[in-house]
Design a protein around this motif. Structure first.
Motif, PDB file in Angstrom:
ATOM      1  N   ASP A  62       3.770  42.181  -6.569  1.00  0.00           N
ATOM      2  CA  ASP A  62       5.043  41.439  -6.515  1.00  0.00           C
ATOM      3  C   ASP A  62       5.796  41.755  -5.222  1.00  0.00           C
ATOM      4  O   ASP A  62       6.329  40.866  -4.572  1.00  0.00           O
ATOM      5  N   GLU A  63       5.805  43.051  -4.895  1.00  0.00           N
ATOM      6  CA  GLU A  63       6.559  43.505  -3.724  1.00  0.00           C
ATOM      7  C   GLU A  63       5.992  42.891  -2.440  1.00  0.00           C
ATOM      8  O   GLU A  63       6.731  42.350  -1.619  1.00  0.00           O
TER       9      GLU A  63
ATOM     10  N   VAL B 212       2.212  48.586   4.702  1.00  0.00           N
ATOM     11  CA  VAL B 212       3.502  48.249   4.090  1.00  0.00           C
ATOM     12  C   VAL B 212       4.317  49.525   3.845  1.00  0.00           C
ATOM     13  O   VAL B 212       5.509  49.576   4.144  1.00  0.00           O
TER      14      VAL B 212
ATOM     15  N   GLU C 157       3.877  40.307  -2.194  1.00  0.00           N
ATOM     16  CA  GLU C 157       3.907  38.840  -2.263  1.00  0.00           C
ATOM     17  C   GLU C 157       5.284  38.308  -1.854  1.00  0.00           C
ATOM     18  O   GLU C 157       5.392  37.315  -1.136  1.00  0.00           O
ATOM     19  N   SER C 158       6.311  39.003  -2.320  1.00  0.00           N
ATOM     20  CA  SER C 158       7.668  38.576  -1.971  1.00  0.00           C
ATOM     21  C   SER C 158       7.896  38.674  -0.464  1.00  0.00           C
ATOM     22  O   SER C 158       8.558  37.830   0.140  1.00  0.00           O
ATOM     23  N   LEU C 159       7.299  39.695   0.124  1.00  0.00           N
ATOM     24  CA  LEU C 159       7.387  39.885   1.574  1.00  0.00           C
ATOM     25  C   LEU C 159       6.700  38.726   2.298  1.00  0.00           C
ATOM     26  O   LEU C 159       7.249  38.164   3.255  1.00  0.00           O
TER      27      LEU C 159
ATOM     28  N   TYR D 252       2.272  32.249   0.830  1.00  0.00           N
ATOM     29  CA  TYR D 252       2.411  32.999  -0.428  1.00  0.00           C
ATOM     30  C   TYR D 252       1.324  32.583  -1.421  1.00  0.00           C
ATOM     31  O   TYR D 252       0.690  33.417  -2.063  1.00  0.00           O
TER      32      TYR D 252
ATOM     33  N   PHE E 168       6.147  35.760   1.141  1.00  0.00           N
ATOM     34  CA  PHE E 168       6.910  34.525   0.904  1.00  0.00           C
ATOM     35  C   PHE E 168       8.067  34.412   1.897  1.00  0.00           C
ATOM     36  O   PHE E 168       8.271  33.375   2.520  1.00  0.00           O
ATOM     37  N   LYS E 169       8.795  35.509   2.017  1.00  0.00           N
ATOM     38  CA  LYS E 169       9.979  35.474   2.871  1.00  0.00           C
ATOM     39  C   LYS E 169       9.620  35.412   4.360  1.00  0.00           C
ATOM     40  O   LYS E 169      10.302  34.773   5.142  1.00  0.00           O
ATOM     41  N   LYS E 170       8.522  36.050   4.706  1.00  0.00           N
ATOM     42  CA  LYS E 170       8.141  36.140   6.112  1.00  0.00           C
ATOM     43  C   LYS E 170       7.363  34.913   6.578  1.00  0.00           C
ATOM     44  O   LYS E 170       7.523  34.470   7.701  1.00  0.00           O
TER      45      LYS E 170
END
Lengths: 518, 239
Positions: free
Chosen positions: A373-374, A459, A376-378, A388, A380-382
């Protein structure tokens, strides 16, 4: 293995808490591995007295552990014990989590226990006498000895406090007298330990000693003194042999370490375990609802794991789960059938033993889910929604996937998919392999995958870098705060900024724990 | 758009013709037609035709024009390179490698159509709370929203993409509660409405998490937290 940014962050933590000189000694131990006193003096170019004081501070705060190993002097000469000092990276990092540790105790055992724990977090290691003096001082002499003892025992029985490890355990060596911090040993032919890990194991008190509270203060103190005297007599006898060669400063460190009083400290392992439980329960609550979270919490509590890193799964019988569930708010109304359904939902493995069926839930999978999740969220935002989707597909498949298959499954134009894959690959989010084929006029096929091990390290390194950045910004905001005492608006802005930074650092630490401690 | 897609979808899998009709053609055209026909569902690029037949540029262009006007061949879009003109005998439909497969139309993804189908799938899963792949497939067939039949595999492809986007989640039925109408142990889907999409990560919430310059950032460098414009904006200190 922690990357460069992790090392930088630990050094900055020590510098903030204890000053630059202590940080210099700590940095020397972290970067060079375990060193003798004289080696630390040589590498840091500090005075012996300064190094002695720094080591004492670091030992007092559980950031350094001493251990002895036999070393041969000269060619075919006599073997004598040498004391080495090693930095304990994890314990240094835990210093940023003290507020979380206090909160855990406050919620579980109340304010009084949290106040006592605060003493240990502030001073590192304390005897009961010192702890009592502190409590008495804080309450203006009102604190009763028996009350402090009862609160202290509560903390010990809940494993939030433990007896300190041996100050300077002696490690038996094989024929090899050259000591290197990367030297490995094999125990029972299965696990391989570094010499530092062996030292930690040798220093640790037995489980029975570790959490045996003080039942009767007077009796216990006498017994402890006898016990420690016996222990220290062994160490002193070993020490006597080398006394004439040891440096005076080093002797002083030894004397402080080998104090006859029983020293206690906060048990970080227990706190990390509590935080792991909290993370797993929160994840399950968001995915399966409140009832599932209650059942998981009950399962973890009814198992007796000590170490968060090895707590990859927990097993419990139905009766202990039910008993624990009933003791929780909201758990009373849950029927046996409902609990059984939740256990299935959590994909629990069932194995039948003589005592009955045991349900096992994989915490490792839950933590992996949080880690995914952590990152993937990165992504998505990047990189955006399409990246994603591709990233999630590759995480899910966990193997090399051809480009065509990726674009088909993610409903993306081939060219677009290729562009995204190349971008992610350039930034080290993906691995790529080129396969030469001569099929239907196409000679090369590109295969892609997420190399979790490498990416997770990357990461984590960036997370430590970010933690360092936030700490630096907090320091800058604090400085500005002190300088701009007239401008009310500016002060308010700075106060709000500090609040954002501090809460972000705590949340970021939650993410660091996912990748480093769990 | 939907109609075009539907036609493509029904015939887009590279079908082989039953029997080849051999027309009477001038020599150059026959040579080219035989070559194009032999390439079946893959078709052939004009440059390759020249190489394989040894015909001049003009002769190939002329023959292709003639064959196309007589209705023996057609040009198809190659999804790997839209500028690369490919010819194919009219009896064949382009293979997946050329057309891009069932979800492509005229060499491009039919996004509008895919969006409508995704919406229909989501609606049905939400209506049932929990649904199997077969449930959704049956619903799409019965709804008559589309005038063509989808295969189970096609619906699975759509649902899997929705799982990747975290619009749906894949679960194993427990056979009770919301799952009462699905046999225990069967794979099924549930809508993630309200908690769909990516979870806000702790790291990505901080500017450094998504900073393109993180590798150039250092405490005393030109780029540092003390001089960072992203930090100033994030903290509301950019006054």
């Amino acid at each position: 293995m922690v990357g460069q940014q992790g090392v930088r962050y630990t050094i900055s933590l020590i510098a903030t808490h204890f000053g630059d000189v202590v940080a210099k000694v700590c940095e020397c131990l972290i970067r060079r591995g375990s060193l003798s006193f004289m080696e630390v003096v040589r590498f840091t170019e500090l005075h012996k007295g300064q190094v002695k004081d720094c080591l004492l501070v670091l030992i007092q705060h559980n950031c350094v552990q001493a251990f002895s190993i036999p070393k041969t002097v000269g060619m075919g000469g006599a073997t004598k014990p040498v004391t080495l000092y090693m930095a304990i990276f994890d314990n240094i990092i835990h210093r940023m989590r003290f507020s979380k540790f206090l909160q855990i105790v406050k919620e579980h055992l109340g304010n009084q226990c949290a106040e006592l724990l605060e003493g240990f977090l502030q001073h590192g290691r304390l005897t009961f006498e010192l702890l009592y003096d502190r409590a008495s001082g804080l309450s203006g002499g009102k604190a009763k000895r028996d009350d402090v003892l009862a609160t202290f025992n509560k903390l010990v029985h809940a494993h939030y406090l433990e007896r300190c490890p041996k100050g300077d355990p002696f490690l038996e060596s094989d024929a090899n007298d050259e000591v290197s911090f990367v030297r490995k040993r094999t125990r029972s032919g299965e696990k391989t330990w570094t010499i530092e890990q062996e030292a930690i194991i040798a220093a640790a008190p037995s489980d029975a000693d570790r959490f045996s509270g003080i039942l009767n203060l007077m009796m216990d103190t006498e017994a402890d003194i006898k016990h420690i005297k016996n222990d220290s007599s062994l160490e002193v006898s070993a020490g006597n042999k080398r006394k004439h060669e040891a440096l005076e400063a080093e002797e002083e460190i030894q004397n402080t370490i080998n104090t006859i009083d029983v020293l206690w400290r906060a048990n970080y392992e227990k706190f990390v375990q509590c935080l792991k439980k909290k993370t797993c329960v929160a994840n399950v609550r968001s995915r399966f609802g409140l009832d599932a979270a209650i059942v998981l919490e009950a399962m973890i509590e009814s198992s007796d794991h000590q170490n968060a890193r090895t707590m990859n799964s927990v097993s419990s019988s139905m009766s202990s789960i039910i008993e624990s569930v009933r003791g929780k708010p909201g758990g009373l109304s849950m029927t046996l059938e409902h609990v059984r359904t939740i256990l299935e939902q959590l994909e629990c493995q069932v194995c039948t033993e003589e005592t009955g069926a045991l349900y096992t839930v994989g915490l490792k999978d839950i933590i992996e889910n949080c880690q995914n999740d952590e990152v993937e969220s990165l992504v998505f935002k990047k990189y955006g929604k399409e990246s994603y989707r591709i990233f999630r597909l590759l995480i899910k498949m966990g193997q090399l996937v051809p480009m065509d298959q990726i674009s088909d499954k993610t409903f993306l134009e081939k060219k677009e998919a290729q562009k995204i894959l190349c971008k992610l690959w350039k930034d080290d989010y993906l691995d790529m392999e080129k396969v030469n084929l001569n099929v239907r006029g196409r000679s090369e096929v590109f295969l892609w995958k997420v190399n979790k091990k490498v990416l997770w390290e990357l990461v984590l390194n960036d997370m430590f870098h970010t933690a360092l950045n936030i700490s630096q910004k907090i320091a800058q905001v604090n400085e500005e705060f002190l300088l701009s005492n007239a401008d009310v608006q500016k002060l308010e802005r700075l106060r709000r900024a500090r609040l954002i930074l501090e809460s972000s650092l705590l949340k970021l630490d939650d993410a660091i724990m996912l990748f480093h401690d769990f | 758009m939907q109609n075009i897609s539907a036609v493509i979808m029904m015939s887009g899998t590279g079908k082989l013709p039953q029997k080849r009709k051999v027309p009477a053609l001038p020599e150059n055209e026959k040579k080219l037609y035989d070559l194009i026909w032999s390439k079946e569902t893959l078709g052939i690029w004009t440059a390759d035709m020249k190489k394989e037949t040894g015909l001049s540029n003009n002769a190939v262009t002329k023959a292709l024009k003639s064959l196309q006007s007589k209705g023996f061949i057609k040009d198809v879009v190659n999804i790997h390179n839209k500028a690369k003109k490919i010819y194919m005998a009219v009896e064949f439909e382009p293979s997946k490698e050329i057309s891009g497969g069932t979800w492509y139309s005229e060499g491009s993804l039919d996004l509008e159509f895919i969006t409508i189908l995704r919406e229909q799938c989501r609606l049905h899963v939400e209506r049932l709370k929990v649904a199997t792949l077969e449930n959704v497939w049956q619903f799409i067939r019965d709804s008559k929203v589309f005038y063509i039949d989808f295969s189970l595999q096609q619906i699975k492809e759509i649902m899997s993409a929705m799982v990747l986007d975290k619009e749906l989640e894949e679960l194993i039925s427990s056979g009770v509660g919301d799952f009462f109408h699905i046999r225990a142990g069967r794979e099924c889907y549930r809508s993630l409405k309200g908690r769909d999409g990516p979870k806000e990560g702790f790291f990505s919430a901080v500017p450094c998490g998504v900073c393109p310059r993180i590798n150039e950032c250092s405490p005393d460098g030109i780029i540092s937290p003390n001089t960072c414009v992203y930090y100033q904006k994030w903290l509301g200190l950019d006054y």
